[in-house]
Design an enzyme around this catalytic site. Structure first.
Site, PDB file in Angstrom:
ATOM      1  N   ARG A 142     -24.031 -28.181  34.707  1.00  0.00           N
ATOM      2  CA  ARG A 142     -23.307 -26.907  34.770  1.00  0.00           C
ATOM      3  C   ARG A 142     -21.897 -27.075  34.209  1.00  0.00           C
ATOM      4  NH1 ARG A 142     -24.353 -25.334  40.949  1.00  0.00           N
ATOM      5  NH2 ARG A 142     -23.936 -27.557  41.144  1.00  0.00           N
ATOM      6  N   CYS A 199     -17.446 -26.697  40.449  1.00  0.00           N
ATOM      7  CA  CYS A 199     -16.223 -26.561  41.240  1.00  0.00           C
ATOM      8  C   CYS A 199     -14.942 -26.526  40.412  1.00  0.00           C
ATOM      9  CB  CYS A 199     -16.153 -27.689  42.259  1.00  0.00           C
ATOM     10  SG  CYS A 199     -17.506 -27.624  43.445  1.00  0.00           S
TER      11      CYS A 199
HETATM   12  N1  NAD Z   1     -21.838 -28.748  44.109  1.00  0.00           N
HETATM   13  C1  NAD Z   1     -20.757 -29.180  44.719  1.00  0.00           C
HETATM   14  O1  NAD Z   1     -20.354 -30.324  44.523  1.00  0.00           O
HETATM   15  C2  NAD Z   1     -19.997 -28.310  45.695  1.00  0.00           C
HETATM   16  C3  NAD Z   1     -19.033 -28.915  46.512  1.00  0.00           C
HETATM   17  C4  NAD Z   1     -18.338 -28.143  47.417  1.00  0.00           C
HETATM   18  C5  NAD Z   1     -18.565 -26.768  47.463  1.00  0.00           C
HETATM   19  N2  NAD Z   1     -19.476 -26.189  46.633  1.00  0.00           N
HETATM   20  C6  NAD Z   1     -19.685 -24.753  46.758  1.00  0.00           C
HETATM   21  O2  NAD Z   1     -20.891 -24.524  47.481  1.00  0.00           O
HETATM   22  C7  NAD Z   1     -21.557 -23.362  47.014  1.00  0.00           C
HETATM   23  C8  NAD Z   1     -22.975 -23.732  46.582  1.00  0.00           C
HETATM   24  O3  NAD Z   1     -22.909 -24.637  45.502  1.00  0.00           O
HETATM   25  P1  NAD Z   1     -24.121 -25.586  45.110  1.00  0.00           P
HETATM   26  O4  NAD Z   1     -23.559 -26.592  44.170  1.00  0.00           O
HETATM   27  O5  NAD Z   1     -24.837 -26.033  46.326  1.00  0.00           O
HETATM   28  O6  NAD Z   1     -25.040 -24.565  44.297  1.00  0.00           O
HETATM   29  P2  NAD Z   1     -26.537 -24.844  43.760  1.00  0.00           P
HETATM   30  O7  NAD Z   1     -26.680 -24.022  42.543  1.00  0.00           O
HETATM   31  O8  NAD Z   1     -26.800 -26.306  43.685  1.00  0.00           O
HETATM   32  O9  NAD Z   1     -27.462 -24.281  44.917  1.00  0.00           O
HETATM   33  C9  NAD Z   1     -27.474 -22.970  45.288  1.00  0.00           C
HETATM   34  C10 NAD Z   1     -28.872 -22.626  45.757  1.00  0.00           C
HETATM   35  O10 NAD Z   1     -28.810 -21.308  46.288  1.00  0.00           O
HETATM   36  C11 NAD Z   1     -29.998 -20.620  45.902  1.00  0.00           C
HETATM   37  N3  NAD Z   1     -29.711 -19.196  46.013  1.00  0.00           N
HETATM   38  C12 NAD Z   1     -28.966 -18.412  45.210  1.00  0.00           C
HETATM   39  N4  NAD Z   1     -28.879 -17.175  45.712  1.00  0.00           N
HETATM   40  C13 NAD Z   1     -29.583 -17.181  46.855  1.00  0.00           C
HETATM   41  C14 NAD Z   1     -29.859 -16.214  47.842  1.00  0.00           C
HETATM   42  N5  NAD Z   1     -29.360 -14.994  47.746  1.00  0.00           N
HETATM   43  N6  NAD Z   1     -30.618 -16.562  48.872  1.00  0.00           N
HETATM   44  C15 NAD Z   1     -31.122 -17.815  48.983  1.00  0.00           C
HETATM   45  N7  NAD Z   1     -30.878 -18.775  48.103  1.00  0.00           N
HETATM   46  C16 NAD Z   1     -30.118 -18.456  47.053  1.00  0.00           C
HETATM   47  C17 NAD Z   1     -30.305 -21.135  44.521  1.00  0.00           C
HETATM   48  O11 NAD Z   1     -31.660 -20.942  44.191  1.00  0.00           O
HETATM   49  C18 NAD Z   1     -29.925 -22.610  44.662  1.00  0.00           C
HETATM   50  O12 NAD Z   1     -31.014 -23.405  45.041  1.00  0.00           O
HETATM   51  C19 NAD Z   1     -20.685 -22.819  45.904  1.00  0.00           C
HETATM   52  O13 NAD Z   1     -19.802 -21.879  46.425  1.00  0.00           O
HETATM   53  C20 NAD Z   1     -19.897 -24.033  45.440  1.00  0.00           C
HETATM   54  O14 NAD Z   1     -18.663 -23.685  44.848  1.00  0.00           O
HETATM   55  C21 NAD Z   1     -20.220 -26.937  45.766  1.00  0.00           C
END
Ligand code: NAD
Length: 401
Positions: free
Chosen positions: A325, A257
């Site tokens: 990450r 983030c």
């Molecule tokens: N990690 C955080 O603390 C956090 C907090 C708020 C917002 N976000 C936002 O949320 C979103 C997701 O982040 P995250 O940390 O959960 O990511 P992550 O990498 O932990 O998880 C993403 C998942 O999506 C899967 N994936 C990727 N492409 C795909 C597709 N086309 N179809 C199905 N699955 C797919 C991956 O295999 C993975 O398991 C991002 O936009 C991030 O900026 C993250």
């Protein structure tokens, strides 16, 4: 209701375990290994206990899948896929694109599609909606909304239930249905006037953190040059009961983030011809911190680390999570190698990283603490090397920022 969540990572899985108390949840993920483990009740992220996942599976309300057909009859689809940066630090919406393709091709009914992934204002209206329509050949009229995720992995005091949630639909009906859904597990919902406001608010929240972290990191350098303790000075400033918020210096920022989201805002600004100078400068300051840390260690060690055994302690980007990450530890290690040090790392929360296993604590001449997990014994860290540099400000007796 039947809910499909695209992406079962930090965001998607966290929502899934909350939502499946009241709904049937299909967790769709492209990663077959993740899906296999989830269906065995093994959580891969902090903040979601395997015990809770097992209970959800036993209740019949949770299923992970790689089969797009399993989401065909979902009433609500949440998008929770990564939104990283390209090599030239531009928004990479390829995962959103792929999620829209899955949704467009697999859904066999009209649904409410809610984006939880972080992106620039206009993503829902100008990118997600047209893509889903394209991939579904406009067969169904879906509702579209945004509710940016605010989860802070590893945190227990603020969670899906008590963290206020912003939301907005492209239509009032989409807003109303979005509120109805989240109110089944979230106590406080705030509707804003447009999806663009919700998208921008999320970016500004993280830009606020990024800029303030950069400011305190720059202040750490200034304090050191002035010969005063940055931590004592910050504690002193923090006695002011209003108009001040304490941020702590560190080896830099990491995770999905803080190092990433501000560049989405900078991209949106650039598209309107506005230079996002604070964001660019904050990026520079935070990315320079690993070099500054190594320069301080060099200065304390006679100007050379050539051939010296150096251990980096704590390589995830923040305490008590295994998330590596964008971790600043990587840049610290690269810089140490560049100046000729013989580097290894210790982090039992991370365990394995970059094809290597966590080394046993100790055995080095120099130790640099990048992240300090709660399970780590501070006294053992202090005793682990002749010279210990602590970037966290938590180990008394060590050198530090
Ligand atoms: N990690 C955080 O603390 C956090 C907090 C708020 C917002 N976000 C936002 O949320 C979103 C997701 O982040 P995250 O940390 O959960 O990511 P992550 O990498 O932990 O998880 C993403 C998942 O999506 C899967 N994936 C990727 N492409 C795909 C597709 N086309 N179809 C199905 N699955 C797919 C991956 O295999 C993975 O398991 C991002 O936009 C991030 O900026 C993250």
């Amino acid at each position: 209701m039947k809910i499909a969540i695209i992406g079962q990572g930090y965001v998607g899985l966290t929502i899934a375990v909350f939502a499946c108390k009241d709904h049937r949840v299909i967790g769709f993920d492209k990663n077959a290994e993740t899906v296999l483990r989830l269906n065995k009740g093994i959580s891969h992220i902090e903040g979601v206990e395997s015990r809770d996942l097992k209970m959800a599976i036993a209740s019949g309300n949770y299923l992970a899948t790689t089969e797009a057909a399993d989401i065909s009859d979902a009433e609500i689809v949440l998008i929770a896929v990564p939104t990283p940066l390209t090599a030239d630090r531009k928004p990479d919406l390829s995962f959103i694109d792929s999620a829209c393709k899955t949704i467009g091709q697999a859904l066999k009914r009209s649904a409410l599609i809610i984006n939880e992934s972080t992106s620039f204002p206009g993503t829902l209206r100008d990118y997600i909606k047209p893509l889903v329509e394209k991939y579904s050949d406009n067969k169904f009229e879906h509702l579209y909304a945004i509710s940016p995720e605010r989860v802070d992995p590893g945190r227990t005091d603020w969670n899906q239930k008590n963290t206020p949630r912003l939301y907005a639909g492209l239509t009032q009906e989409a807003s109303d249905q979005t509120r109805k859904f989240y109110s089944t597990f979230c106590d406080s919902l705030i509707e804003v006037s447009s999806p663009e406001v919700a998208e921008a608010a999320k970016l500004f929240e993280n830009t606020f953190r990024q800029v303030n972290i950069a400011l305190v990191n720059e202040f750490a350098e200034i304090s050191h040059a002035l010969g005063i303790s940055v931590h004592e000075t910050l504690d002193a400033a923090n006695t002011k009961p209003y108009g001040f918020m304490k941020f702590n210096p560190s080896a830099g920022v990491g995770g999905h983030c803080i190092p990433v989201d501000p560049s989405y805002l900078a991209y949106a600004a650039a598209a309107k011809g506005i230079p996002a100078t604070f964001i660019e400068r904050a990026n520079e300051v935070n990315l320079e911190m690993p070099k500054y840390v190594v320069a301080r260690v060099l200065a304390d060690n006679g100007g050379s680390l050539q051939g010296k055994k150096v251990q980096v302690i704590g390589v995830s980007y923040k305490p008590n999570v295994a998330d590596v990450r964008e971790t600043p530890a990587e840049l610290v290690i690269e810089e140490l190698k560049r100046v000729g040090a013989d580097v290894n790392w210790h982090d039992d929360v991370v365990g394995r990283w970059r094809g290597e296993s966590s080394a046993t604590l100790g055995g080095a001449e120099v130790a640099i603490v990048v992240t300090l997990h709660d399970l780590v014994d501070k006294k053992a860290v202090l005793a682990s090397a002749q010279y210990v540099f602590d970037t966290t400000g938590k180990i008394s007796g060590a050198r530090g920022l």
